[in-house]
Design an enzyme around this catalytic site. Structure first.
Site, PDB file in Angstrom:
ATOM      1  N   LYS A 168      -2.144   2.308   1.166  1.00 37.55           N
ATOM      2  CA  LYS A 168      -3.172   1.334   0.782  1.00 37.55           C
ATOM      3  C   LYS A 168      -4.201   1.148   1.897  1.00 37.55           C
ATOM      4  O   LYS A 168      -5.242   0.532   1.707  1.00 37.55           O
ATOM      5  CB  LYS A 168      -2.529  -0.011   0.442  1.00 37.55           C
ATOM      6  CG  LYS A 168      -1.632   0.046  -0.794  1.00 37.55           C
ATOM      7  CD  LYS A 168      -1.155  -1.339  -1.181  1.00 37.55           C
ATOM      8  CE  LYS A 168       0.141  -1.353  -1.938  1.00 37.55           C
ATOM      9  NZ  LYS A 168       0.066  -0.947  -3.337  1.00 37.55           N
ATOM     10  N   HIS A 193       5.211  -9.798  -5.300  1.00 31.10           N
ATOM     11  CA  HIS A 193       5.409  -8.492  -5.929  1.00 31.10           C
ATOM     12  C   HIS A 193       6.916  -8.316  -6.121  1.00 31.10           C
ATOM     13  O   HIS A 193       7.705  -8.853  -5.347  1.00 31.10           O
ATOM     14  CB  HIS A 193       4.860  -7.438  -4.967  1.00 31.10           C
ATOM     15  CG  HIS A 193       4.800  -6.040  -5.496  1.00 31.10           C
ATOM     16  ND1 HIS A 193       5.900  -5.236  -5.553  1.00 31.10           N
ATOM     17  CD2 HIS A 193       3.762  -5.302  -5.956  1.00 31.10           C
ATOM     18  CE1 HIS A 193       5.539  -4.047  -6.039  1.00 31.10           C
ATOM     19  NE2 HIS A 193       4.250  -4.062  -6.293  1.00 31.10           N
ATOM     20  N   CYS A 242       3.526  -5.308 -11.297  1.00 34.57           N
ATOM     21  CA  CYS A 242       4.817  -5.539 -10.618  1.00 34.57           C
ATOM     22  C   CYS A 242       4.931  -6.986 -10.158  1.00 34.57           C
ATOM     23  O   CYS A 242       5.468  -7.266  -9.079  1.00 34.57           O
ATOM     24  CB  CYS A 242       5.014  -4.582  -9.447  1.00 34.57           C
ATOM     25  SG  CYS A 242       5.087  -2.877  -9.960  1.00 34.57           S
ATOM     26  N   GLN A 267      -1.082  -5.903   1.019  1.00 29.67           N
ATOM     27  CA  GLN A 267      -2.442  -6.110   0.506  1.00 29.67           C
ATOM     28  C   GLN A 267      -3.379  -6.681   1.555  1.00 29.67           C
ATOM     29  O   GLN A 267      -4.563  -6.863   1.283  1.00 29.67           O
ATOM     30  CB  GLN A 267      -2.414  -7.037  -0.720  1.00 29.67           C
ATOM     31  CG  GLN A 267      -1.650  -6.504  -1.901  1.00 29.67           C
ATOM     32  CD  GLN A 267      -2.286  -5.273  -2.527  1.00 29.67           C
ATOM     33  OE1 GLN A 267      -3.464  -4.965  -2.310  1.00 29.67           O
ATOM     34  NE2 GLN A 267      -1.507  -4.538  -3.299  1.00 29.67           N
ATOM     35  N   ASP A 318       4.669 -10.021   3.938  1.00 23.16           N
ATOM     36  CA  ASP A 318       4.379  -8.770   3.241  1.00 23.16           C
ATOM     37  C   ASP A 318       2.870  -8.529   3.355  1.00 23.16           C
ATOM     38  O   ASP A 318       2.078  -9.196   2.688  1.00 23.16           O
ATOM     39  CB  ASP A 318       4.823  -8.890   1.776  1.00 23.16           C
ATOM     40  CG  ASP A 318       4.408  -7.688   0.938  1.00 23.16           C
ATOM     41  OD1 ASP A 318       3.767  -6.757   1.476  1.00 23.16           O
ATOM     42  OD2 ASP A 318       4.728  -7.688  -0.260  1.00 23.16           O
TER      43      ASP A 318
END
Lengths: 148, 409
Positions: free
Chosen positions: B229, B126, B367, B206, B203
């Protein structure tokens, strides 16, 4: 007619599938790129000027149906017009797609097929990209134009 | 053992936003990779906090301040347990995953970097896991290196191994790709990096909504994620960092709460995690995130993961039958994302038509412009699931795609 069918009228789909003046213009006096990075719509507008008159105009590039058909139809309309005439057409068109009052219906002509865009505010930037790019080309701009 | 029937209809009732209609049609919400809907318990927690518990933390001697401080500290403990951090003080609250990466870039990596040093990322990141590294590289003269991906959207590990060297000062990699759905083998990546003593940031924006995460088992040096999220409020996120790193790092921002004593000559910084939490934090957000974690933990992350896997398989089969549809991202290890393009129409036209059918997806570059370039597409349509999505939602997506064919006949 549903709002979707109002948006994607036959004439728009026809210009999407068979874009007119879709080529690099030999002997173009100016060309400017229009690019909306969020959508990925990217077009180059070519113009050949004779004094103040748009003697020839074409475009290349890719993007959604609304942006492509708008670019295609624009090239068919502004060919032979003066800079001022083209800008006046854009101004009237912009009023219509943004749902503003004061649209001169007598002068909108076949651009009327884009009236459905006003119901989809996020798509205004698609319908206006080629026009903004043309305006920049007529104004002598050279940097990439965006409507985002 | 208890029966493990996943009663999705029951869970859906917990999410008030899911029962609404848009354009007169039932909402089919498939934009969970952008942000997830909130369960009533999270909404109630925010309501209760602002209605009855609002006070600043760590400074009041009054009843409400103590109550808010307790709730705030308790939420930090919940986050620590949720990702299995060794200690709660390894949990720092920030605005979101993006701010988390920027914090690590500026406070951990920047002081280490010399000209010629390298930061190693991947092609599927991202923008928020690209740009902070470019900025720190520009500030220090370091270089950004990028591990390529294959046509399925999987990392090419031998290439990663080649790019990893004694010049590498940090590896930063997404756990799950937001544009492709690829689940990266982060445990293996971390082992490879640690063999050369290179620290790794994961990261997890997600991944935390979709699978159980154990930062100690992964041996991640840093792990970041966003609350919104994970069915929590917007504006709150988490940086997990190993205490040994956090102790050595300078503060990210200066202000209140991050100090232990201030004179005009010198400031003594507070201990971790407070050293990194300048100013009044997003107290409601933190407590709301704690509530979201309670909620998903009660369902069970492994059950969520199993249910979503089956849903993804169903969706993959359904979309694969559609003529002219190309799935972007076909990794063997994949989660909760179906990214695709159609020959018949541009992603933005598809997005507009799907929206009118009540199906909320995202059309664009997500993104992740380098991913789009890698696959030679300007944009994709992305349907992304949460555990409250159903087979009927997929069926509605397929029906809406058929509507695209009707318009672009």
């Amino acid at each position: 007619m549903s709002e979707i069918n109002e948006l994607y009228q036959d004439l728009i789909l026809d210009h999407t599938k068979k874009p007119r003046n879709f080529e690099v213009l030999e002997g173009a006096s100016r060309h400017v790129e229009g690019y909306n990075p969020l959508c990925g719509d990217r077009y180059t507008i070519y113009v050949r000027m004779e004094g103040d008159v748009i003697r020839d105009v074409s475009f290349q590039g890719s993007g959604c149906a609304i942006s492509k058909s708008s670019a295609s139809m624009m090239t068919t309309i502004v060919k032979g017009k003066t800079k001022c005439e083209a800008e006046a057409i854009f101004e009237n068109f912009h009023k219509m797609i943004t749902g503003q009052s004061g649209v001169d219906k007598n002068k909108i002509g076949k651009l009327e097929v884009f009236h459905g865009v006003s119901e989809f505010p996020v798509r205004v930037k698609c319908a206006s990209l080629a026009w903004h790019t043309l305006k920049a080309a007529l104004g002598g701009e050279e940097k990439t134009i965006t409507t985002e | 053992m208890m029966t493990t029937v996943f009663d999705v209809q029951q869970y859906r009732k917990d999410f008030p936003a899911l029962s609404q209609k848009v354009y007169g049609k039932p909402l089919v919400y498939l934009d969970n990779a952008a942000t997830a809907q909130k369960p009533q318990c999270v909404i109630d927690t925010l309501d209760r906090y602002y209605s009855a518990e609002n006070a600043n933390i760590h400074r009041g001697i009054h009843y409400l301040s103590q109550k808010a401080t307790d709730a705030f500290d308790e939420a930090r403990d919940k986050v620590a347990r949720f990702i299995n951090a060794k200690e709660s003080r390894e949990i720092i609250f920030v605005r979101g995953a993006t701010e988390g990466i920027n914090l690590v870039a500026q406070s951990y990596v920047r002081p280490l970097l010399k000209p010629g040093d390298e930061i190693l990322i991947t092609w599927m990141e991202h923008h928020s896991n690209i740009v902070p590294w470019q900025m720190v590289a520009e500030q220090t003269g370091a270089k950004l290196k990028v591990t390529p991906i294959n046509d399925a959207g999987e990392l090419i590990l031998p290439e990663f191994e080649k790019l990893l060297s004694e010049k590498t000062k940090l590896v930063s990699v997404t756990h799950i790709s937001n544009a492709l759905g690829t689940i990266n083998p982060v445990k293996k990546i971390i082992q490879m990096a640690h063999a050369l003593s290179v620290p790794v940031l994961v990261d997890g924006a997600q991944s935390v909504p979709h699978q159980a995460v154990d930062v100690q088992d992964l041996d991640a040096d840093f792990f970041v994620f966003s609350g919104h999220k994970l069915f929590g409020p917007t504006g709150i996120g988490v940086v997990y960092g190993k205490a040994e790193h956090l102790e050595k790092m300078p503060p990210y921002q200066g202000g209140g709460d991050m100090i232990s004593a201030v004179t005009f000559e010198k400031t003594l910084y507070n201990k971790i995690p407070y050293k990194f939490e300048a100013g009044t934090p997003h107290i409601a957000g933190v407590i709301g995130l704690g509530s979201a974690i309670d909620y998903v933990s009660a369902i069970g992350m492994s059950r969520i993961s199993a249910y979503e896997h089956e849903l993804l398989e169903y969706g993959t089969r359904a979309l694969s039958k559609i003529p002219g549809l190309r799935l972007i991202g076909t990794a063997k290890e994949k989660a909760s994302i179906l990214s695709f393009v159609l020959e018949a129409a541009h992603p933005h036209d598809i997005g507009t038509i799907l929206d009118q059918e009540g199906v909320a997806i995202r059309a664009g570059h997500h993104c992740a412009m380098p991913v789009m370039e890698r696959f030679g597409v300007p944009a994709t349509v992305r349907a992304s699931f949460a555990f409250y999505n159903t087979h009927e939602d997929i069926d509605a997506l397929v029906r809406a795609i058929n509507k695209v064919f009707e318009v672009f006949r």
